[in-house]
Write a protein that holds these residues in place. Structure first.
Motif, PDB file in Angstrom:
ATOM      1  N   VAL A  14       9.300 -12.863  72.778  1.00 51.05           N
ATOM      2  CA  VAL A  14      10.076 -11.708  72.347  1.00 51.05           C
ATOM      3  C   VAL A  14      11.391 -11.666  73.118  1.00 51.05           C
ATOM      4  O   VAL A  14      11.400 -11.679  74.355  1.00 51.05           O
ATOM      5  N   SER A  15      12.497 -11.655  72.390  1.00 54.26           N
ATOM      6  CA  SER A  15      13.819 -11.496  72.993  1.00 54.26           C
ATOM      7  C   SER A  15      14.214 -10.023  72.946  1.00 54.26           C
ATOM      8  O   SER A  15      14.055  -9.368  71.922  1.00 54.26           O
ATOM      9  N   ILE A  16      14.713  -9.513  74.046  1.00 53.92           N
ATOM     10  CA  ILE A  16      15.215  -8.140  74.104  1.00 53.92           C
ATOM     11  C   ILE A  16      16.715  -8.221  74.342  1.00 53.92           C
ATOM     12  O   ILE A  16      17.177  -8.793  75.331  1.00 53.92           O
ATOM     13  N   VAL A  17      17.495  -7.674  73.409  1.00 56.73           N
ATOM     14  CA  VAL A  17      18.953  -7.791  73.438  1.00 56.73           C
ATOM     15  C   VAL A  17      19.559  -6.431  73.778  1.00 56.73           C
ATOM     16  O   VAL A  17      19.252  -5.425  73.129  1.00 56.73           O
ATOM     17  N   THR A  18      20.423  -6.419  74.776  1.00 56.32           N
ATOM     18  CA  THR A  18      21.070  -5.184  75.206  1.00 56.32           C
ATOM     19  C   THR A  18      22.568  -5.400  75.342  1.00 56.32           C
ATOM     20  O   THR A  18      23.015  -6.267  76.105  1.00 56.32           O
ATOM     21  N   GLY A  19      23.330  -4.635  74.571  1.00 54.71           N
ATOM     22  CA  GLY A  19      24.769  -4.625  74.745  1.00 54.71           C
ATOM     23  C   GLY A  19      25.131  -3.662  75.866  1.00 54.71           C
ATOM     24  O   GLY A  19      24.584  -2.553  75.948  1.00 54.71           O
ATOM     25  N   CYS A  20      26.042  -4.057  76.738  1.00 54.89           N
ATOM     26  CA  CYS A  20      26.367  -3.267  77.929  1.00 54.89           C
ATOM     27  C   CYS A  20      27.849  -2.924  77.972  1.00 54.89           C
ATOM     28  O   CYS A  20      28.699  -3.793  77.752  1.00 54.89           O
ATOM     29  N   TYR A  21      28.129  -1.667  78.271  1.00 57.98           N
ATOM     30  CA  TYR A  21      29.505  -1.220  78.486  1.00 57.98           C
ATOM     31  C   TYR A  21      29.453  -0.018  79.426  1.00 57.98           C
ATOM     32  O   TYR A  21      28.820   0.996  79.116  1.00 57.98           O
ATOM     33  N   LYS A  22      30.067  -0.151  80.581  1.00 62.16           N
ATOM     34  CA  LYS A  22      29.986   0.890  81.610  1.00 62.16           C
ATOM     35  C   LYS A  22      28.521   1.292  81.830  1.00 62.16           C
ATOM     36  O   LYS A  22      28.167   2.473  81.827  1.00 62.16           O
TER      37      LYS A  22
END
Length: 312
Positions: A14-22
């Motif tokens: 299982v891949s967990i994808v998280t976009g990050c900004y501040k």
């Protein structure tokens, strides 16, 4: 390694994808929730969306702890989140992918039970499926939306919204990575759109399994969140997204009339902020019914625009 009573039956990555900004205020929380997960065959792909602070450095520090299978990617320019998620998906190597915002938490015992249901219903389904949905809790531990009496059940995205009427961050999904890679591709013409544009397109071709398993904790009222602001960013992209949704799902208008009336108002609002005339906006909608309702809703549209100006 998978810590589960069904270890012999489940061996999905299982891949967990998280976009990050501040993301600095939230990273330890999501990191701890992933580390505590009872399902260990996971990778966490984080994509920094050109943050102006030390988010990227913090991500590398987390990776250097070597407690999670973690990838850190940096984008050269900000993409309003959608491009970050798309880049994470492009690098995903799991059988399934979970998209988790930086301020979410994974429920530690959720993944294995969902994959058990996938093995029972999804593997041999005659209906093309993109994945399986679980429910969400708010930051206080309260369920968001009601449970589904028929669960687990296979349905289309539009049925989830307009037949079961489950909305408001109802759930979180394990999505087949190969399907997600096909649909979740960042292009300039959708710059400024939300994830919804991809869910809608995917839902036109695929169904999913709905369950009552609680999978994610969702934090509302996050300071600085775009959803808490009345400022309209990228109105043309959002207008195109709303028009696409209305056109592809208009057969559900009678079943969920109030929802579609609100959608039309939102669409006309974005169209207005894009600088286009009402006539041009209404012309983009398909079918006599949508166009007629748009004309009838023009007075309410003007009220909404005037109200927003007063509240700025």
């Amino acid at each position: 390694m998978i810590v589960s009573a069904v270890e012999d039956q489940i061996n999905y990555k299982v891949s967990i994808v998280t976009g990050c900004y501040k993301s600095i205020p939230f990273l330890e929380r999501i990191y701890d929730s992933l580390k505590a997960s009872s399902y260990k065959n996971i990778e966490w792909i984080t994509v920094d969306d050109c943050s102006p602070d030390k988010t990227l450095e913090h991500l590398h520090e987390l990776k250097n702890r070597q407690e999670l299978n973690m990838k850190v990617i940096q984008l050269p320019r900000n993409t309003r989140g959608v491009g970050a998620i798309a880049e994470g998906i492009r690098n995903a190597t799991g059988d399934f992918t979970i998209i988790m915002d930086h301020d979410d938490q994974l429920i530690d015992n959720a993944i294995a039970p969902m994959l058990e249901i996938w093995n029972k219903l999804g593997v041999n389904s005659a209906t093309p499926l993109y994945g399986i949905w679980g429910r969400c809790l708010d930051q206080y531990g309260n369920p968001i939306e009601r449970p589904i009496e028929e669960a687990p059940v296979i349905c289309k995205n539009a049925e989830l919204f307009h037949v079961y009427k489950l909305r408001n961050e109802w759930g979180s999904s394990l999505i087949k990575t190969e399907v997600l890679k096909k649909f979740y591709v960042f292009e300039e013409d959708i710059h400024g759109c939300t994830n919804g544009v991809f869910w809608n397109r995917m839902g036109q071709e695929y169904s999913s399994i709905l369950t009552n398993i609680v999978m994610r904790r969702y934090f509302t009222n996050v300071p600085g969140s775009v959803t808490q602001s009345r400022k309209v960013m990228f109105p043309e992209a959002l207008a195109n997204q709303e028009a696409e949704y209305l056109n592809t799902n208009r057969q559900y208008f009678v079943q969920d009339t109030l929802f579609f009336l609100k959608k039309i108002i939102i669409y006309l609002k974005y169209n207005y902020h894009s600088g286009y005339s009402l006539f041009t906006g209404i012309k983009k909608l398909h079918g006599y019914g949508l166009r007629l309702m748009s004309v009838l809703l023009i007075p309410l549209f003007f009220y909404v625009v005037f109200r927003d100006k007063l509240l700025k």
